[in-house]
Design a protein around this motif. Structure first.
Motif, PDB file in Angstrom:
ATOM      1  N   VAL A   1      30.593   6.510   7.393  1.00 43.25           N
ATOM      2  CA  VAL A   1      29.856   7.729   7.099  1.00 43.25           C
ATOM      3  C   VAL A   1      30.654   8.936   7.563  1.00 43.25           C
ATOM      4  O   VAL A   1      31.527   8.827   8.416  1.00 43.25           O
ATOM      5  CB  VAL A   1      28.456   7.713   7.778  1.00 43.25           C
ATOM      6  N   ARG A   2      30.346  10.062   6.963  1.00 39.85           N
ATOM      7  CA  ARG A   2      30.941  11.322   7.421  1.00 39.85           C
ATOM      8  C   ARG A   2      29.814  12.218   7.885  1.00 39.85           C
ATOM      9  O   ARG A   2      28.656  12.026   7.509  1.00 39.85           O
ATOM     10  CB  ARG A   2      31.760  11.978   6.319  1.00 39.85           C
ATOM     11  N   ALA A   3      30.149  13.181   8.680  1.00 40.70           N
ATOM     12  CA  ALA A   3      29.139  14.104   9.185  1.00 40.70           C
ATOM     13  C   ALA A   3      28.426  14.778   8.011  1.00 40.70           C
ATOM     14  O   ALA A   3      29.062  15.184   7.048  1.00 40.70           O
ATOM     15  CB  ALA A   3      29.787  15.154  10.087  1.00 40.70           C
ATOM     16  N   ALA A   4      27.095  14.837   8.092  1.00 41.25           N
ATOM     17  CA  ALA A   4      26.314  15.484   7.031  1.00 41.25           C
ATOM     18  C   ALA A   4      26.661  16.962   6.958  1.00 41.25           C
ATOM     19  O   ALA A   4      26.921  17.601   7.963  1.00 41.25           O
ATOM     20  CB  ALA A   4      24.823  15.293   7.294  1.00 41.25           C
ATOM     21  N   ARG A   5      26.655  17.471   5.742  1.00 38.73           N
ATOM     22  CA  ARG A   5      27.012  18.883   5.543  1.00 38.73           C
ATOM     23  C   ARG A   5      25.793  19.759   5.581  1.00 38.73           C
ATOM     24  O   ARG A   5      24.740  19.451   5.273  1.00 38.73           O
ATOM     25  CB  ARG A   5      27.708  19.059   4.207  1.00 38.73           C
TER      26      ARG A   5
ATOM     27  N   ARG B 266      32.956   4.791  11.529  1.00 37.04           N
ATOM     28  CA  ARG B 266      32.787   3.418  11.053  1.00 37.04           C
ATOM     29  C   ARG B 266      31.749   2.720  11.923  1.00 37.04           C
ATOM     30  O   ARG B 266      31.847   2.752  13.150  1.00 37.04           O
ATOM     31  CB  ARG B 266      34.117   2.690  11.069  1.00 37.04           C
ATOM     32  N   LEU B 267      30.768   2.117  11.262  1.00 39.08           N
ATOM     33  CA  LEU B 267      29.669   1.451  11.959  1.00 39.08           C
ATOM     34  C   LEU B 267      29.693  -0.054  11.707  1.00 39.08           C
ATOM     35  O   LEU B 267      29.942  -0.492  10.579  1.00 39.08           O
ATOM     36  CB  LEU B 267      28.320   1.982  11.452  1.00 39.08           C
ATOM     37  N   ASP B 268      29.413  -0.814  12.745  1.00 41.09           N
ATOM     38  CA  ASP B 268      29.107  -2.232  12.607  1.00 41.09           C
ATOM     39  C   ASP B 268      27.594  -2.341  12.668  1.00 41.09           C
ATOM     40  O   ASP B 268      26.975  -1.927  13.655  1.00 41.09           O
ATOM     41  CB  ASP B 268      29.747  -3.046  13.735  1.00 41.09           C
TER      42      ASP B 268
ATOM     43  N   VAL C 228      35.738   6.352  15.305  1.00 43.46           N
ATOM     44  CA  VAL C 228      35.674   7.678  14.690  1.00 43.46           C
ATOM     45  C   VAL C 228      37.109   8.046  14.366  1.00 43.46           C
ATOM     46  O   VAL C 228      37.965   8.105  15.254  1.00 43.46           O
ATOM     47  CB  VAL C 228      35.033   8.726  15.627  1.00 43.46           C
ATOM     48  N   THR C 229      37.373   8.284  13.094  1.00 41.51           N
ATOM     49  CA  THR C 229      38.741   8.541  12.661  1.00 41.51           C
ATOM     50  C   THR C 229      39.110  10.013  12.838  1.00 41.51           C
ATOM     51  O   THR C 229      38.233  10.874  13.009  1.00 41.51           O
ATOM     52  CB  THR C 229      38.937   8.142  11.188  1.00 41.51           C
TER      53      THR C 229
END
Length: 130
Positions: free
Chosen positions: A126-130, A106-108, A99-100
């Motif tokens: 992915v980024r957190a859904a809005r 980032r997922l494997d 998690v940046t």
């Protein structure tokens, strides 16, 4: 952290529908005879169909399609689809690799069919859904 597994059933009928939608009518996706003539174990799912199912799992984990920032895979093994009513299943799992600081995850990703990996180097951001 491991994300909940997602399972997708794939039947020959799904391959016919995908062929119609994609325009990919290669007989390796519907004819056992043609598939085995070219050295395959039988009819195989379209690679892009397999990738799309795995992408569906990623969007589910992300919470929305527009939350997927990046998604890449390499095809490792074909998904063989038997000519019966059951078809086969693709199981998709993922672990959070990082998690940046700017909120990206980032997922494997792992996709298997009958216990064998069908994709390699499958990764998503992915980024957190809005």
């Amino acid at each position: 952290m491991e994300l909940p597994a997602r399972t997708f059933r794939v039947t020959r009928a799904d391959l016919v529908r995908y062929a119609g939608a994609s325009g990919d009518f290669n007989p390796i996706h519907w004819s056992d005879r043609r598939a085995t003539e070219v050295g395959l174990p039988g009819v195989i799912a379209h690679g892009m169909f397999t990738m799309a199912l795995v992408g569906r799992a990623v969007t589910g984990w992300a919470g929305a399609p527009d939350a997927v920032v990046d998604y890449n895979v390499r095809f490792a093994r074909p998904v063989v689809v038997p000519d019966d009513d059951e078809g086969t299943e693709i199981e998709v799992t993922a672990v959070v690799r990082e998690v940046t600081d700017d909120g990206l995850t980032r997922l494997d990703v792992t996709a298997t069919c009958r216990g064998e990996k069908v994709l390699s180097q499958a990764r998503a951001t992915v980024r957190a859904a809005r």
